[in-house]
Design a protein around this motif. Structure first.
Motif, PDB file in Angstrom:
ATOM      1  N   PHE A   1       0.828  -1.205   0.000  1.00 27.41           N
ATOM      2  CA  PHE A   1       0.000   0.000   0.000  1.00 27.41           C
ATOM      3  C   PHE A   1       0.865   1.259   0.000  1.00 27.41           C
ATOM      4  O   PHE A   1       0.636   2.185  -0.781  1.00 27.41           O
ATOM      5  CB  PHE A   1      -0.915   0.001   1.221  1.00 27.41           C
ATOM      6  N   ILE A   2       1.868   1.296   0.876  1.00 28.81           N
ATOM      7  CA  ILE A   2       2.719   2.484   0.980  1.00 28.81           C
ATOM      8  C   ILE A   2       3.526   2.686  -0.293  1.00 28.81           C
ATOM      9  O   ILE A   2       3.672   3.801  -0.793  1.00 28.81           O
ATOM     10  CB  ILE A   2       3.642   2.379   2.205  1.00 28.81           C
ATOM     11  N   SER A   3       4.033   1.593  -0.865  1.00 29.29           N
ATOM     12  CA  SER A   3       4.821   1.696  -2.092  1.00 29.29           C
ATOM     13  C   SER A   3       3.977   2.203  -3.258  1.00 29.29           C
ATOM     14  O   SER A   3       4.430   3.009  -4.072  1.00 29.29           O
ATOM     15  CB  SER A   3       5.434   0.336  -2.440  1.00 29.29           C
ATOM     16  N   LEU A   4       2.731   1.734  -3.350  1.00 30.27           N
ATOM     17  CA  LEU A   4       1.847   2.162  -4.431  1.00 30.27           C
ATOM     18  C   LEU A   4       1.429   3.621  -4.271  1.00 30.27           C
ATOM     19  O   LEU A   4       1.285   4.348  -5.251  1.00 30.27           O
ATOM     20  CB  LEU A   4       0.606   1.271  -4.482  1.00 30.27           C
ATOM     21  N   LYS A   5       1.220   4.054  -3.028  1.00 32.04           N
ATOM     22  CA  LYS A   5       0.762   5.419  -2.777  1.00 32.04           C
ATOM     23  C   LYS A   5       1.877   6.440  -2.962  1.00 32.04           C
ATOM     24  O   LYS A   5       1.634   7.599  -3.275  1.00 32.04           O
ATOM     25  CB  LYS A   5       0.189   5.528  -1.360  1.00 32.04           C
ATOM     26  N   THR A   6       3.109   6.000  -2.756  1.00 35.40           N
ATOM     27  CA  THR A   6       4.249   6.914  -2.843  1.00 35.40           C
ATOM     28  C   THR A   6       4.662   7.092  -4.295  1.00 35.40           C
ATOM     29  O   THR A   6       4.914   6.121  -5.000  1.00 35.40           O
ATOM     30  CB  THR A   6       5.444   6.364  -2.040  1.00 35.40           C
ATOM     31  N   ARG A   7       4.726   8.317  -4.752  1.00 34.10           N
ATOM     32  CA  ARG A   7       5.150   8.608  -6.122  1.00 34.10           C
ATOM     33  C   ARG A   7       6.657   8.436  -6.226  1.00 34.10           C
ATOM     34  O   ARG A   7       7.419   9.022  -5.453  1.00 34.10           O
ATOM     35  CB  ARG A   7       4.780  10.042  -6.488  1.00 34.10           C
ATOM     36  N   LYS A   8       7.089   7.627  -7.158  1.00 34.74           N
ATOM     37  CA  LYS A   8       8.522   7.420  -7.354  1.00 34.74           C
ATOM     38  C   LYS A   8       9.164   8.669  -7.939  1.00 34.74           C
ATOM     39  O   LYS A   8       8.628   9.297  -8.847  1.00 34.74           O
ATOM     40  CB  LYS A   8       8.776   6.230  -8.293  1.00 34.74           C
ATOM     41  N   ASP A   9      10.283   9.034  -7.423  1.00 31.29           N
ATOM     42  CA  ASP A   9      10.990  10.229  -7.884  1.00 31.29           C
ATOM     43  C   ASP A   9      12.353   9.796  -8.414  1.00 31.29           C
ATOM     44  O   ASP A   9      13.223   9.387  -7.658  1.00 31.29           O
ATOM     45  CB  ASP A   9      11.163  11.215  -6.732  1.00 31.29           C
ATOM     46  N   SER A  10      12.509   9.875  -9.734  1.00 26.57           N
ATOM     47  CA  SER A  10      13.759   9.411 -10.339  1.00 26.57           C
ATOM     48  C   SER A  10      14.947  10.250  -9.909  1.00 26.57           C
ATOM     49  O   SER A  10      16.093   9.859 -10.081  1.00 26.57           O
ATOM     50  CB  SER A  10      13.645   9.436 -11.872  1.00 26.57           C
ATOM     51  N   GLY A  11      14.664  11.425  -9.308  1.00 23.81           N
ATOM     52  CA  GLY A  11      15.757  12.289  -8.868  1.00 23.81           C
ATOM     53  C   GLY A  11      16.161  12.049  -7.434  1.00 23.81           C
ATOM     54  O   GLY A  11      16.891  12.821  -6.851  1.00 23.81           O
ATOM     55  N   GLY A  12      15.685  10.962  -6.847  1.00 28.00           N
ATOM     56  CA  GLY A  12      15.974  10.665  -5.451  1.00 28.00           C
ATOM     57  C   GLY A  12      17.440  10.357  -5.224  1.00 28.00           C
ATOM     58  O   GLY A  12      18.211  10.141  -6.161  1.00 28.00           O
ATOM     59  N   GLY A  13      17.826  10.288  -3.968  1.00 29.54           N
ATOM     60  CA  GLY A  13      19.221  10.063  -3.623  1.00 29.54           C
ATOM     61  C   GLY A  13      19.675   8.665  -3.949  1.00 29.54           C
ATOM     62  O   GLY A  13      18.884   7.765  -4.211  1.00 29.54           O
ATOM     63  N   GLY A  14      20.978   8.461  -3.930  1.00 30.97           N
ATOM     64  CA  GLY A  14      21.536   7.147  -4.212  1.00 30.97           C
ATOM     65  C   GLY A  14      21.604   6.302  -2.965  1.00 30.97           C
ATOM     66  O   GLY A  14      20.793   6.434  -2.058  1.00 30.97           O
ATOM     67  N   GLU A  15      22.588   5.433  -2.920  1.00 27.25           N
ATOM     68  CA  GLU A  15      22.731   4.549  -1.760  1.00 27.25           C
ATOM     69  C   GLU A  15      23.063   5.364  -0.522  1.00 27.25           C
ATOM     70  O   GLU A  15      23.847   6.312  -0.577  1.00 27.25           O
ATOM     71  CB  GLU A  15      23.848   3.527  -2.018  1.00 27.25           C
ATOM     72  N   MET A  16      22.483   4.947   0.609  1.00 25.70           N
ATOM     73  CA  MET A  16      22.751   5.645   1.858  1.00 25.70           C
ATOM     74  C   MET A  16      24.083   5.196   2.437  1.00 25.70           C
ATOM     75  O   MET A  16      24.535   4.081   2.197  1.00 25.70           O
ATOM     76  CB  MET A  16      21.631   5.361   2.864  1.00 25.70           C
ATOM     77  N   ASP A  17      24.706   6.053   3.180  1.00 28.31           N
ATOM     78  CA  ASP A  17      25.954   5.732   3.859  1.00 28.31           C
ATOM     79  C   ASP A  17      25.697   4.604   4.847  1.00 28.31           C
ATOM     80  O   ASP A  17      24.894   4.730   5.755  1.00 28.31           O
ATOM     81  CB  ASP A  17      26.469   6.971   4.596  1.00 28.31           C
ATOM     82  N   LYS A  18      26.373   3.471   4.645  1.00 26.41           N
ATOM     83  CA  LYS A  18      26.128   2.297   5.480  1.00 26.41           C
ATOM     84  C   LYS A  18      26.731   2.432   6.874  1.00 26.41           C
ATOM     85  O   LYS A  18      26.419   1.669   7.773  1.00 26.41           O
ATOM     86  CB  LYS A  18      26.701   1.046   4.796  1.00 26.41           C
ATOM     87  N   GLN A  19      27.631   3.395   7.055  1.00 27.93           N
ATOM     88  CA  GLN A  19      28.233   3.590   8.366  1.00 27.93           C
ATOM     89  C   GLN A  19      27.290   4.408   9.240  1.00 27.93           C
ATOM     90  O   GLN A  19      27.058   5.586   9.006  1.00 27.93           O
ATOM     91  CB  GLN A  19      29.582   4.310   8.228  1.00 27.93           C
ATOM     92  N   GLN A  20      26.729   3.764  10.254  1.00 25.09           N
ATOM     93  CA  GLN A  20      25.767   4.435  11.120  1.00 25.09           C
ATOM     94  C   GLN A  20      26.511   5.234  12.176  1.00 25.09           C
ATOM     95  O   GLN A  20      27.174   4.687  13.045  1.00 25.09           O
ATOM     96  CB  GLN A  20      24.844   3.399  11.754  1.00 25.09           C
ATOM     97  N   LYS A  21      26.369   6.568  12.081  1.00 25.02           N
ATOM     98  CA  LYS A  21      27.098   7.445  12.985  1.00 25.02           C
ATOM     99  C   LYS A  21      26.352   7.685  14.291  1.00 25.02           C
ATOM    100  O   LYS A  21      26.938   8.160  15.262  1.00 25.02           O
ATOM    101  CB  LYS A  21      27.385   8.775  12.283  1.00 25.02           C
ATOM    102  N   SER A  22      25.040   7.407  14.296  1.00 23.86           N
ATOM    103  CA  SER A  22      24.226   7.628  15.495  1.00 23.86           C
ATOM    104  C   SER A  22      23.411   6.381  15.808  1.00 23.86           C
ATOM    105  O   SER A  22      23.130   5.567  14.928  1.00 23.86           O
ATOM    106  CB  SER A  22      23.276   8.816  15.299  1.00 23.86           C
TER     107      SER A  22
END
Length: 225
Positions: free
Chosen positions: A106-127
């Motif tokens: 449901f959430i995936s269908l309702k959310t409009r995909k934005d091709s300009g979104g960010g890339g991979e997130m930094d895997k190093q968790q600082k907090s």
């Protein structure tokens, strides 16, 4: 059928009364699913002034969104949307390892995909977010211990123990009161273990405070206002 994108939970802590306006702002950014509750900040007035956190009374917003949408929202909150946020506080994201498939779809269908979104997130968790469940009335002493170990402050939500009492009886725990306070403490990951160990040593399950301590890694964090 394409598998829904992994979801993240966005936890936002802002001054009391700012929650409704913040939800409207999030809705415009394609984050539609929210749970709002009330809490109380534990930071001293001096620390709150330094951090710019305003009132001790807090609105806590828990929102669900696809990971890419949550990432983009946090980036905007830290940049373009900073001035649009009502009140001061913090927002951070945590990835969910599992969720009801119907909710995810449901959430995936309702959310409009934005091709300009960010890339991979930094895997190093600082907090990290430390979650302490403690008997009511012991929050101040637990937070004193946390501060001595490097924490700056936390947010409290009141709750009630509804677990099996045989757990406490089997461990000889007599301090497992029904009335609980949940303390959310955001710290740098490098001092997480130090803070957790100090709380557990001074206020653990076998003490009068009866604290249960756990931690969750934070993917992104933004200061609001």
């Amino acid at each position: 059928m394409k598998r829904p994108e992994q979801l993240a939970i966005i936890m936002t802590i802002v001054e009391r009364g700012s929650g409704s306006k913040l939800i409207k702002l999030y809705n415009k950014q394609q984050v539609f699913t929210h749970l709002r509750c009330e809490g109380t900040g534990t930071a001293t007035s001096e620390i709150m002034d330094i951090l710019g956190l305003g009132s001790s009374e807090k609105d806590i917003i828990l929102s669900l969104a696809p990971v890419s949408t949550a990432q983009r929202l946090l980036e905007l909150l830290d940049d373009e949307l900073r001035g649009a946020v009502p009140g001061r506080g913090i927002a951070f994201t945590m990835h969910l390892s599992a969720v009801n498939s119907l909710i995810a779809t449901f959430i995936s269908l309702k959310t409009r995909k934005d091709s300009g979104g960010g890339g991979e997130m930094d895997k190093q968790q600082k907090s990290s977010m430390i979650l302490v469940t403690v008997n009511q009335g012991f929050t101040d002493t637990v937070m004193d211990t946390a501060r001595k170990a490097g924490a700056r402050g936390g947010t409290i939500i009141r709750g009630r123990w509804v677990g099996d009492e045989s757990f406490a009886q089997s461990r000889g725990i007599t301090s497992l009161q029904a009335e609980k306070e949940l303390i959310f403490i955001v710290v740098a990951t490098e001092i997480r273990n130090k803070v957790m160990e100090a709380i557990n040593r001074e206020h653990g399950l076998e003490s009068e405070a009866g604290a249960m301590v756990s931690a969750i890694g934070i993917e992104q964090l933004a200061h609001l206002g």
